[in-house]
Design an enzyme around this catalytic site. Sequence first.
Site, PDB file in Angstrom:
ATOM      1  N   ALA A  44       0.832  -1.208   0.000  1.00 49.70           N
ATOM      2  CA  ALA A  44       0.000   0.000   0.000  1.00 49.70           C
ATOM      3  C   ALA A  44       0.864   1.255   0.000  1.00 49.70           C
ATOM      4  O   ALA A  44       0.575   2.216  -0.716  1.00 49.70           O
ATOM      5  CB  ALA A  44      -0.924  -0.015   1.216  1.00 49.70           C
ATOM      6  N   ALA A  58       8.440   3.628   5.984  1.00 50.92           N
ATOM      7  CA  ALA A  58       7.975   3.830   4.595  1.00 50.92           C
ATOM      8  C   ALA A  58       8.926   4.651   3.727  1.00 50.92           C
ATOM      9  O   ALA A  58       8.582   4.984   2.590  1.00 50.92           O
ATOM     10  CB  ALA A  58       6.578   4.441   4.541  1.00 50.92           C
ATOM     11  N   ALA A  59      10.125   4.944   4.228  1.00 44.90           N
ATOM     12  CA  ALA A  59      11.084   5.669   3.373  1.00 44.90           C
ATOM     13  C   ALA A  59      11.449   4.797   2.170  1.00 44.90           C
ATOM     14  O   ALA A  59      11.449   5.258   1.024  1.00 44.90           O
ATOM     15  CB  ALA A  59      12.333   6.026   4.167  1.00 44.90           C
ATOM     16  N   GLY A  60      11.727   3.517   2.439  1.00 39.88           N
ATOM     17  CA  GLY A  60      12.067   2.595   1.352  1.00 39.88           C
ATOM     18  C   GLY A  60      10.880   2.410   0.412  1.00 39.88           C
ATOM     19  O   GLY A  60      11.044   2.331  -0.807  1.00 39.88           O
ATOM     20  N   ASP A  61       9.688   2.337   0.969  1.00 38.64           N
ATOM     21  CA  ASP A  61       8.492   2.158   0.125  1.00 38.64           C
ATOM     22  C   ASP A  61       8.282   3.371  -0.775  1.00 38.64           C
ATOM     23  O   ASP A  61       7.937   3.234  -1.956  1.00 38.64           O
ATOM     24  CB  ASP A  61       7.245   1.963   1.006  1.00 38.64           C
ATOM     25  CG  ASP A  61       7.341   0.694   1.836  1.00 38.64           C
ATOM     26  OD1 ASP A  61       8.003  -0.259   1.378  1.00 38.64           O
ATOM     27  OD2 ASP A  61       6.769   0.664   2.938  1.00 38.64           O
ATOM     28  N   GLY A  97      22.920   6.444   0.616  1.00 38.27           N
ATOM     29  CA  GLY A  97      22.308   6.589  -0.704  1.00 38.27           C
ATOM     30  C   GLY A  97      21.971   5.226  -1.285  1.00 38.27           C
ATOM     31  O   GLY A  97      21.666   4.286  -0.544  1.00 38.27           O
ATOM     32  N   ALA A 120       9.784  12.034   3.113  1.00 45.70           N
ATOM     33  CA  ALA A 120       9.059  11.077   3.967  1.00 45.70           C
ATOM     34  C   ALA A 120       9.713  10.906   5.341  1.00 45.70           C
ATOM     35  O   ALA A 120       9.003  10.782   6.347  1.00 45.70           O
ATOM     36  CB  ALA A 120       8.941   9.723   3.261  1.00 45.70           C
ATOM     37  N   SER A 169       3.333  10.183   5.773  1.00 44.07           N
ATOM     38  CA  SER A 169       4.620  10.834   5.468  1.00 44.07           C
ATOM     39  C   SER A 169       4.902  10.922   3.968  1.00 44.07           C
ATOM     40  O   SER A 169       5.846  11.598   3.552  1.00 44.07           O
ATOM     41  CB  SER A 169       5.756  10.051   6.143  1.00 44.07           C
ATOM     42  OG  SER A 169       5.995   8.832   5.460  1.00 44.07           O
TER      43      SER A 169
HETATM   44  O1  RIB Z   1       7.780  -0.559   5.140  1.00 39.48           O
HETATM   45  C1  RIB Z   1       7.010  -0.041   6.171  1.00 39.48           C
HETATM   46  C2  RIB Z   1       5.798  -0.885   6.380  1.00 39.48           C
HETATM   47  O2  RIB Z   1       6.192  -2.166   6.827  1.00 39.48           O
HETATM   48  C3  RIB Z   1       4.853  -0.400   7.452  1.00 39.48           C
HETATM   49  O3  RIB Z   1       3.899   0.507   6.954  1.00 39.48           O
HETATM   50  C4  RIB Z   1       4.260  -1.666   8.012  1.00 39.48           C
HETATM   51  O4  RIB Z   1       2.914  -1.837   7.735  1.00 39.48           O
HETATM   52  C5  RIB Z   1       5.103  -2.798   7.417  1.00 39.48           C
HETATM   53  O5  RIB Z   1       4.446  -3.446   6.423  1.00 39.48           O
END
Ligand code: RIB
Length: 308
Positions: A45, A252-255, A228, A285, A294
């Site tokens: 998500a 969620a920085a990586g996401d 980096g 983020a 974020s």
């Molecule tokens: O990458 C961060 C995410 O990992 C969080 O939002 C949490 O839900 C886990 O899935």
Amino acid sequence: MTHQKKLVVLGSTNIDHILNVPYFLAPGETLSAHQYQVAMGGKGANQAVAAGRAGANIKFITALGDDPFGKEALEQFKNDGIDTSLIKIVQNEKTGVALIFVNDEGENMIGIHAGANAHVTPDMLEERIAEIESADALLMQLEIPLETIQMATEHAKKHGVLVALNPAPAKPLSDELLSQIDIITPNETEAEILTGVKVDSTENAQKASKILHDKGIQTVIITMGKMGAWVSENNQGILISGFKVQAIDTIAAGDTFNGVLIMALLEGLTLNAAIQKAHAAAAIAVTRKGAQPSIPWKDEIETFLADH
Ligand code: RIB
């Protein structure tokens, strides 16, 4: 109007329960938190939202519980520019959950319960497979059953769809699966689990990249936190530095990096320019709390890039 390329994100949705604590607890310890936050998360998500807010033409395949969190998530995705027509609501099931501690350094520890995410099965995918086959790119992570990822990868590959895998949370993967991935984006820990190489220097990042290239992956991007991203193609790697900001929460920085990276590649940016844009989004983020709260919007990323 030019045709906008189509991205499908396949992955998890969680509701994150976040405690901001001064430091990580030891076994048996009880600690008071500075703050408690319930926010939308889940690696799939988060990546879908990052791409959606950055302006992608995106469909998200996930499963939600028939609980209030699931309903809230569905509405939120629509507001984030995501096509939700492929999302399944699972009756008598809970939306996935993550319990997260964030310490004063902004680092996190995460425990998850799959809930509805366990229902993102090959059977569920079967009815939606044509959407993957007709996409321009497929982006996945590892919080849903591996058989589903294998099935999606095979179909995408056969139809010439760009296959991107963020191998998080870390787990060993078969050579057969890895050979069908076009872009892989592990962090240092995930790269070590996949290759056996401890990624503690750029030299070792290239060793790990070579192992992944030898398995058939063309583009290897190892995210190395503050340093980096190590980017390797044709066995030639370079470090592309991130932006220096005061991080307060890295959830969620990586996401965000992954969602914006693939979206930027579909926009036609070069790999290096796409990584710069993804770095900018991730830098924003980490200055904000929570996962989806974020994640920046397109104009915020553009302003950040113009200012830096
Ligand atoms: O990458 C961060 C995410 O990992 C969080 O939002 C949490 O839900 C886990 O899935």
